[in-house]
Design a protein around this motif. Structure first.
Motif, PDB file in Angstrom:
ATOM      1  N   LYS A 182       1.459  -0.626  -3.576  1.00 24.41           N
ATOM      2  CA  LYS A 182       1.944  -1.315  -2.375  1.00 24.41           C
ATOM      3  C   LYS A 182       1.251  -2.651  -2.178  1.00 24.41           C
ATOM      4  CE  LYS A 182       1.000   2.094   0.508  1.00 24.41           C
ATOM      5  NZ  LYS A 182       0.881   3.235  -0.417  1.00 24.41           N
ATOM      6  N   PHE A 183       0.088  -2.789  -2.789  1.00 28.09           N
ATOM      7  CA  PHE A 183      -0.702  -4.001  -2.561  1.00 28.09           C
ATOM      8  C   PHE A 183      -0.443  -5.075  -3.607  1.00 28.09           C
ATOM      9  CE2 PHE A 183      -2.939  -0.293  -0.888  1.00 28.09           C
ATOM     10  CZ  PHE A 183      -2.991  -0.647   0.448  1.00 28.09           C
ATOM     11  N   ASN A 184       0.455  -4.786  -4.545  1.00 30.11           N
ATOM     12  CA  ASN A 184       0.759  -5.729  -5.622  1.00 30.11           C
ATOM     13  C   ASN A 184      -0.476  -6.141  -6.404  1.00 30.11           C
ATOM     14  OD1 ASN A 184       3.528  -5.836  -4.889  1.00 30.11           O
ATOM     15  ND2 ASN A 184       2.989  -7.238  -3.238  1.00 30.11           N
ATOM     16  N   ALA A 185      -1.325  -5.181  -6.661  1.00 34.73           N
ATOM     17  CA  ALA A 185      -2.536  -5.495  -7.416  1.00 34.73           C
ATOM     18  C   ALA A 185      -2.294  -5.421  -8.920  1.00 34.73           C
ATOM     19  CB  ALA A 185      -3.660  -4.547  -7.023  1.00 34.73           C
ATOM     20  N   HIS A 196      -6.898  -1.861  -3.494  1.00 35.99           N
ATOM     21  CA  HIS A 196      -7.521  -1.166  -2.373  1.00 35.99           C
ATOM     22  C   HIS A 196      -8.123   0.185  -2.784  1.00 35.99           C
ATOM     23  CE1 HIS A 196      -5.681  -4.264  -0.046  1.00 35.99           C
ATOM     24  NE2 HIS A 196      -5.909  -3.700   1.110  1.00 35.99           N
TER      25      HIS A 196
END
Ligand code: SF4
Ligand code: SF4
Lengths: 122, 290
Positions: free
Chosen positions: B82-85, B101
């Motif tokens: 979801k964090f586009n990491a 995260h």
């Protein structure tokens, strides 16, 4: 050669979007055929890492060149890993920038900004 | 307040307001207290306390690493994050450490078991004593972007040694501040007597109201003239716990890195009163909202 540009709307008369990661649409322009299409930036609404997501979107389009007013660090890293060159747009007009690119007068984008501590993601 | 465990958070809309001054002196006067510095980007409470018998330990988070031999490029992990990491570029998975995260989801979801986790050190916790105050500081490494994991870790020390914990929050109202006040029993907002001070006060006021915390204001750097921050408190019916006057003596003590209550009887009284006021408020709260 496929050129990509962040744009505010889905028409050739629209302007270049000032944000790369948060742009609503990307213009895909094929220099040989002069055909163009627009795609949605699925990263625009994401909380963080919008630049990374947007960069993934244009890499998946097999773009070779990106024209943008600015670009964040993480997005630039993705785009460079995909061997896409980044040029700096000179004004708001989509057509002007394409012409300038074609005549070789657009400069490469050199200043990459450092991101916004997880909250921006340009 | 024998036997009751209370956590007092001290916050301000921006740095330089006197938040650390209030937090440090309050912890020092409370005796047998714990002071926790959550301003992990620029912790400076320990510069005043000069704690001894220091113990340090690293804080790390878990970051995914990919085994390229196992990865098939299915992108389940990219879609999951979801964090586009994560990004999958040129037949390679890229991991953006500072965006991650550490939720661990991608490793669980990888169908090829190509992802594992490695520890990445993001800062240290420093634990020491200054007279009878336990001093805990979290220090984030330069280049890291989120102090939240460090704040979570240092807040575990709240009430661990003593009954009263004073939490020195980061400036502003970002997620690190929310993390710092989440479990606080009472919040002290420190405000400067300027219009800009009112703006900053308003910001933290919104935050404590949102979190439904009992709170009061300390007006710092007060001079004789008009005090917009005080006017704001009157208008909004906000409890003013105390006023600290603008004063050269305090400025000198502060700039020499000393603790006012340990240097001056006058300031001993000022902060003693403040502590009593806060204790009353907290007790009142526990009676009204047990
Ligand atoms: S651990 Fe969570 S936040 Fe980090 S990359 Fe994996 S899915 Fe994303
Ligand atoms: S989910 Fe696993 S196999 Fe699929 S791209 Fe990610 S690391 Fe590779």
């Amino acid at each position: 050669m496929k050129i990509v540009m962040p744009v505010d709307d889905k028409t050739m008369e629209t302007s270049v979007c000032q944000s790369f990661g948060r742009t609503p649409y990307f213009l895909i322009y094929e220099t040989e055929t002069k055909e163009h299409t627009f795609i949605d930036n699925s990263g625009a609404a994401s909380q963080g890492g919008a630049g990374i997501k947007a960069a993934q979107v244009i890499v998946d389009q097999k773009a070779e060149v990106l024209l943008t007013p600015r670009c964040g660090e993480n997005a630039a890293e993705v785009i460079k890993a995909a061997n896409i060159s980044i040029y700096k747009t000179m004004n708001q007009s989509v057509q002007n920038n394409i012409n300038a690119y074609n005549t070789g007068t657009l400069p490469l984008l050199t200043e990459i900004h450092a991101g916004f501590h997880n909250h921006g993601g340009n | 307040m024998e036997g009751t465990k209370i956590k007092i958070a001290v916050l301000s809309g921006k740095g330089g307001t006197g938040k650390t001054l209030v937090a440090v002196n309050l912890a020092a006067i409370a005796k047998n207290s714990v002071y926790i510095d959550c301003d992990v980007e620029e912790p400076n409470g320990h510069l005043f306390f000069k704690p001894e018998q220091l113990k340090r330990h690293d804080i790390s988070v878990k970051i995914p690493v990919v085994d390229e031999k196992l990865c098939t490029g299915c992108r389940s992990c990219v879609a999951f994050c979801k964090f586009n990491a994560l990004a999958y570029i040129n037949h390679k998975l890229m991991v953006f450490d500072e965006i991650c995260h550490s939720c661990g989801g991608c490793s669980l979801f990888c169908p090829e078991k190509a992802l594992s986790e490695r520890e990445k050190v993001i800062g240290v916790v420093q634990n020491g004593k200054s007279e009878d105050v336990r001093v805990i500081s979290g220090i984030m490494n330069v280049g890291e972007t989120s102090g939240v994991p460090i704040i979570k870790e240092i807040l575990k020390y709240a009430n661990e040694y003593q009954d009263i914990t004073v939490i020195d929050c980061p400036p502003g109202s970002a997620c690190t501040v929310m993390e710092s006040i989440k479990d606080a029993d009472y919040c002290i907002l420190v405000a400067e007597p300027t219009l800009f001070g009112v703006h900053n006060l308003n910001m933290v006021h919104d935050l404590v109201t949102l979190f439904n915390k009992p709170y009061g204001v300390v007006l710092n750097k007060c001079v004789q003239s008009e005090n917009p921050a005080e006017t704001y408190c009157t208008e909004k019916n906000i409890n003013v716990l105390g006023k600290i006057l603008f004063d050269n003596e305090l400025g000198t003590i502060n700039s020499n890195g000393l603790i006012a209550i340990r240097q001056s009887d006058k300031y001993f009284d000022v902060f003693n009163q403040l502590l009593h006021k806060v204790s009353e408020e907290v007790q009142h709260e526990t009676v009204v909202n047990p």
